[in-house]
Scaffold this active site. Structure first.
Site, PDB file in Angstrom:
ATOM      1  CB  CYS A 139      -0.907  -0.014   1.227  1.00 34.52           C
ATOM      2  SG  CYS A 139      -1.877   1.481   1.415  1.00 34.52           S
ATOM      3  CB  CYS A 142      -0.466   2.561   4.048  1.00 38.11           C
ATOM      4  SG  CYS A 142      -1.976   1.869   3.395  1.00 38.11           S
ATOM      5  CG  ASP A 143       3.330   1.298   4.349  1.00 42.93           C
ATOM      6  OD1 ASP A 143       2.864   1.821   5.372  1.00 42.93           O
ATOM      7  OD2 ASP A 143       3.192   0.101   4.065  1.00 42.93           O
TER       8      ASP A 143
END
Ligand code: NAP
Length: 317
Positions: A139, A142-143
């Site tokens: 992701c 997200c990261d």
């Protein structure tokens, strides 16, 4: 702990399919209960801009769209439980009552809409699991921020891979898209957009064979194999984002509902009816072909109408 109450509709899952089923059944006064999961909103919570959902001419961020779908379902009376369904016991009797567990609690329902969506597919190569959270991710939304000014790769050749790669270029020093073929499955508009970005490169036809870490335990190197010539090489990267598609989230009903060889729930023709009376399937877990937000939403609508008709046709009493 089992309640005497029998719900008319329980929806498990909360992507576009789940919330649309909730919206329609709420508007039909069926007071649906949505077991939306801790990670409500599904995979769209992890995406950036959605540009192909009709009605948003300027695009909309995935999480914002999910919040709006959720709000809309709630506005008409859908009840939301932000917990995961932990078990299910479907009745095989026509008109039977189905049971859904949340921990020790048992919820009883006349109809169930399965809308648990899909999850990220794994490559299944050495080091992938061990380096999860230490460089390997599924992701970018997200990261990506963890890889500011660092070299990264994205694995995959579909729209998800392009989207992840484009997003990552805003953070990473360099993004290399590694794909096992020279042709891309992604839409032309996405590939063209990616090609225009300066710090984005393509490496084809290659597939990762191993993710390697240095002494510190975090990813440093990815071993690759040319899928045509067999030539082996490696690339240095601090972050590797795997975007090679999805697998349906159907383990919960694995032994109870008919599924195909890939685990997608089988439905009757163009309906959302499964082989179990009163149980309907909507969204990505029943769709190996289209898998779009708009098709998931549409099948959520179908599931709601199918459930409504099923309830209407049940013998009185
Ligand atoms: P996808 O279209 O199924 O693409 C998966 C990609 O991963 C393919 O290029 C495939 O290679 C590769 N792949 C699969 N297994 C692999 C393996 N074991 N090793 C190496 N490579 C592997 O999946 P997706 O990109 O997640 O997209 C899913 C659906 O969502 C699609 O319908 C897509 O259009 C949609 N989507 C749309 C948008 C958008 O419109 N903005 C964004 C994201 C997703 P091959 O091509 O060689 O099979």
């Amino acid at each position: 702990m089992s309640s005497d109450t029998v719900e008319r509709v329980v929806i498990i899952g909360s992507g576009p399919a789940g919330y649309t089923a909730a919206l329609y059944t709420a508007r039909a006064d069926l007071e649906p209960l949505v077991i939306e999961g801790w990670a409500w909103g599904g995979l769209l919570q992890q995406t950036t801009e959605v540009e192909n959902f009709p009605g948003y001419p300027q695009g909309v961020m995935g999480p914002e769209m999910m919040q709006q779908l959720r709000d809309q379902a709630e506005r008409f009376g859908a009840r939301l439980r932000t917990e995961d369904a932990t078990g299910i016991n479907l009745s095989t009797e026509p008109g039977g009552i189905h049971e859904i567990q949340i921990g020790d609690e048992v919820i009883r329902a006349q109809t169930v809409v399965l809308a648990m969506g899909a999850e990220h597919k794994k490559l299944g190569v050495v080091g992938e699991e061990e380096l999860g959270g230490k460089g390997v991710s599924y992701c970018a939304t997200c990261d990506a921020a963890f890889f500011r000014d660092l070299p990264t790769v994205v694995v995959g050749g579909g729209d998800s891979a392009m989207e992840e790669a484009i997003f990552l270029t805003k953070f990473a020093s360099k993004v290399v898209v590694i794909h096992r073929r020279d042709e891309f499955r992604a839409s032309k508009i996405m590939v063209d957009r990616a090609r225009e970005i300066e710090n984005l490169e393509f490496m084809t036809p290659y597939a990762p064979t191993e993710f390697r870490a240095a002494d510190g335990g975090a990813l440093t190197t990815i071993a690759l194999k040319n899928t045509e010539t067999g030539e082996e090489t490696e690339i240095e990267a601090k972050g590797a984002f795997i975007a090679i598609g999805h697998v349906p989230t159907t383990e919960l009903v694995a032994e109870q509902v008919d599924r195909d060889h890939e685990g997608y729930i089988s439905v009757d023709g163009r309906s959302t009816r499964t082989n179990v009376a009163g149980v309907f399937a909507a969204g990505d877990l029943a769709d190996s072909t289209y898998r779009q937000a708009i098709t998931a939403a549409a099948s959520g609508c179908q599931a709601a109408l199918d459930a409504e008709r099923y309830l209407r046709d049940l013998p009185a009493g």
